[in-house]
Design a protein around this motif. Structure first.
Motif, short mmCIF file in Angstrom:
data_model
loop_
_atom_site.label_atom_id
_atom_site.label_comp_id
_atom_site.label_asym_id
_atom_site.label_seq_id
_atom_site.Cartn_x
_atom_site.Cartn_y
_atom_site.Cartn_z
N ASP A 219 0.80 -1.21 0.00
CA ASP A 219 0.00 0.00 0.00
C ASP A 219 0.84 1.27 0.00
O ASP A 219 0.35 2.33 -0.41
N ILE A 220 2.07 1.19 0.46
CA ILE A 220 2.80 2.43 0.78
C ILE A 220 4.14 2.58 0.06
O ILE A 220 4.67 3.68 -0.02
N HIS A 221 4.73 1.51 -0.49
CA HIS A 221 6.05 1.66 -1.11
C HIS A 221 6.04 2.68 -2.24
O HIS A 221 6.91 3.57 -2.29
N ALA A 222 5.11 2.57 -3.17
CA ALA A 222 5.08 3.53 -4.28
C ALA A 222 4.80 4.95 -3.80
O ALA A 222 5.49 5.89 -4.22
N PRO A 223 3.82 5.18 -2.91
CA PRO A 223 3.62 6.54 -2.40
C PRO A 223 4.85 7.12 -1.71
O PRO A 223 5.13 8.31 -1.86
N ILE A 224 5.59 6.31 -0.96
CA ILE A 224 6.82 6.82 -0.33
C ILE A 224 7.77 7.37 -1.39
O ILE A 224 8.28 8.50 -1.27
N ALA A 225 8.02 6.58 -2.43
CA ALA A 225 8.97 7.01 -3.46
C ALA A 225 8.52 8.29 -4.14
O ALA A 225 9.32 9.21 -4.36
N VAL A 226 7.24 8.40 -4.46
CA VAL A 226 6.73 9.57 -5.17
C VAL A 226 6.77 10.81 -4.28
O VAL A 226 7.21 11.89 -4.70
N ILE A 227 6.32 10.69 -3.05
CA ILE A 227 6.26 11.84 -2.15
C ILE A 227 7.66 12.32 -1.77
O ILE A 227 7.94 13.52 -1.77
N GLY A 232 8.56 15.70 0.02
CA GLY A 232 7.80 15.46 1.24
C GLY A 232 8.45 14.43 2.14
O GLY A 232 9.55 13.94 1.88
N ILE A 233 7.74 14.10 3.21
CA ILE A 233 8.23 13.20 4.25
C ILE A 233 7.19 12.12 4.49
O ILE A 233 6.00 12.42 4.61
N VAL A 234 7.63 10.86 4.60
CA VAL A 234 6.74 9.76 4.93
C VAL A 234 7.41 8.91 6.01
O VAL A 234 8.52 8.42 5.80
N THR A 235 6.74 8.76 7.16
CA THR A 235 7.27 7.93 8.24
C THR A 235 6.11 7.16 8.89
O THR A 235 4.95 7.32 8.52
N ASP A 236 6.47 6.35 9.88
CA ASP A 236 5.42 5.80 10.73
C ASP A 236 5.08 6.83 11.81
O ASP A 236 5.64 7.94 11.83
N TRP A 237 4.18 6.47 12.72
CA TRP A 237 3.71 7.45 13.70
C TRP A 237 4.74 7.72 14.79
O TRP A 237 4.52 8.58 15.64
N GLN A 238 5.86 7.02 14.77
CA GLN A 238 6.96 7.29 15.69
C GLN A 238 8.12 8.01 14.99
O GLN A 238 9.16 8.23 15.59
N GLY A 239 7.93 8.34 13.73
CA GLY A 239 8.99 9.01 12.99
C GLY A 239 9.98 8.06 12.36
O GLY A 239 11.00 8.48 11.82
N GLY A 240 9.70 6.75 12.40
CA GLY A 240 10.59 5.76 11.83
C GLY A 240 10.24 5.42 10.39
O GLY A 240 9.38 6.04 9.76
N ALA A 241 10.89 4.39 9.88
CA ALA A 241 10.70 3.97 8.48
C ALA A 241 9.25 3.55 8.25
O ALA A 241 8.64 2.86 9.06
N ALA A 242 8.71 3.95 7.09
CA ALA A 242 7.32 3.67 6.77
C ALA A 242 7.15 2.44 5.89
O ALA A 242 6.03 1.91 5.81
N GLY A 246 1.84 -0.38 8.34
CA GLY A 246 1.34 -0.05 9.66
C GLY A 246 0.74 1.34 9.71
O GLY A 246 -0.02 1.74 8.82
N ARG A 247 1.11 2.10 10.75
CA ARG A 247 0.61 3.46 10.93
C ARG A 247 1.50 4.43 10.15
O ARG A 247 2.70 4.51 10.40
N ILE A 248 0.92 5.19 9.25
CA ILE A 248 1.69 6.00 8.30
C ILE A 248 1.25 7.46 8.37
O ILE A 248 0.06 7.76 8.43
N ILE A 249 2.24 8.37 8.32
CA ILE A 249 1.97 9.79 8.15
C ILE A 249 2.84 10.30 7.00
O ILE A 249 4.05 10.05 6.96
N ALA A 250 2.22 10.99 6.07
CA ALA A 250 2.92 11.66 4.97
C ALA A 250 2.66 13.15 5.10
O ALA A 250 1.51 13.57 5.29
N ALA A 251 3.70 13.94 5.02
CA ALA A 251 3.59 15.38 5.26
C ALA A 251 4.37 16.15 4.20
O ALA A 251 5.41 15.69 3.71
N ALA A 252 3.88 17.34 3.90
CA ALA A 252 4.53 18.19 2.91
C ALA A 252 5.82 18.80 3.44
O ALA A 252 6.78 18.97 2.68
N THR A 253 5.85 19.16 4.73
CA THR A 253 7.00 19.85 5.29
C THR A 253 7.40 19.26 6.63
O THR A 253 6.57 18.66 7.34
N PRO A 254 8.66 19.44 7.04
CA PRO A 254 9.08 18.97 8.36
C PRO A 254 8.28 19.60 9.49
O PRO A 254 8.01 18.93 10.50
N ALA A 255 7.90 20.86 9.36
CA ALA A 255 7.14 21.52 10.41
C ALA A 255 5.78 20.85 10.61
O ALA A 255 5.37 20.59 11.76
#
Length: 266
Positions: A219-227, A232-242, A246-255
């Motif tokens: 579900d997430i490998h292709a979106p990670i590469a594109v974002i 952008g940034i894609v991690t899990d909810w602890q800031g680790g590798a996505a 599992g639990r995923i957050i994708a964000a436009a900016t570090p802030a």
């Protein structure tokens, strides 16, 4: 991380587009067709699969068997096939089958090339609209009915100015749903139901955050590469590798990423 030569990078890119073209041909005859049937993969709940899912993945696997036989394959419908190159094609023939069987054009075909470090290149393809988003190997591009161009995330830094997407309003468990709502209550706008198309919109600079739970690697490998290619940034909810899912957050900016993580409890 495996070193991939410039020549092989180009071959991977060409192969990915060949896969996406084949998946388009396989799935479009089924979309919005009268009498399309779906099977439920779950004994409890609803996780549909259709002949279109199986046909698209079968076509893509045949191409990889012919053109990239040393690479491994991980697909949603037919599982894992071992390889010897250290590279794995991660395939989701229809991400958003619920949308597919409902006639909405927000499902997509996900194709990624990954190694042990995570995704190196990915495509998000929407066959019905004719849009394709790609990222990796120095590329961050989209094409569509109105042309194409470079992908770039927005520069939003304040949570109260952000647009947030997730696929299901309930998000996941009750705990995960409560964490999501803490973020949702702070953003400008929350929208639902877009599956992989939400990640494409983030890479295209249309939205700012995508938060989901219960995802699989395909579900997430292709979106990670594109974002990531779009900035952008894609991690899990602890800031680790996505890429394990599992639990995923994708964000436009570090802030935005930091503000949302704090509310998720990461």
């Amino acid at each position: 991380m495996i070193n991939i030569s410039t020549e092989d990078q180009q071959n991977i890119i060409e192969t990915a587009h060949t896969l996406a073209d084949a998946a388009r041909r396989a799935v479009l005859p089924y979309f919005r067709s009268p009498g399309l049937r779906s099977d439920n993969k779950l004994s409890q709940g609803f996780d549909p699969v259709t002949a279109a899912d199986r046909a698209a993945e079968t076509e893509m696997r045949e191409i990889l068997k012919r053109d990239r036989p040393e690479d491994a394959v991980l697909g949603e419908e037919f599982g894992a096939r071992a390889g010897s190159s250290g590279l794995t094609w991660v395939l989701d023939p229809i991400d958003g089958t619920r949308g597919f069987i409902s006639g909405t054009p927000t499902w997509g075909v996900l194709i990624a090339l990954s190694d042990v470090s995570g995704p190196r290149y990915g495509l998000i393809d929407q066959p019905y609209i004719g849009e394709r988003f790609e990222g990796g190997f120095g590329r961050a591009l989209y094409t569509g009915p109105q042309g194409g161009g470079a992908l770039a995330v927005r520069d939003t830094v304040q949570l109260d100015e952000a647009v947030l997407f997730t696929t299901f309003p309930e998000v996941g468990t009750a705990e995960e749903g409560a964490a999501f709502r803490r973020v949702s209550e702070q953003v400008k706008l929350t929208r639902y139901g877009m599956d992989c198309y939400a990640y494409a919109l983030l890479a295209a600079g249309q939205v700012d955050l995508v938060i989901e739970a219960g995802l699989n690697p395909y579900d997430i490998h292709a979106p990670i590469a594109v974002i990531e290619a779009a900035g952008g940034i894609v991690t899990d909810w602890q800031g680790g590798a996505a890429h394990p899912g599992g639990r995923i957050i994708a964000a436009a900016t570090p802030a935005l990423h930091a503000q949302a993580l704090a509310l998720l409890g990461g």
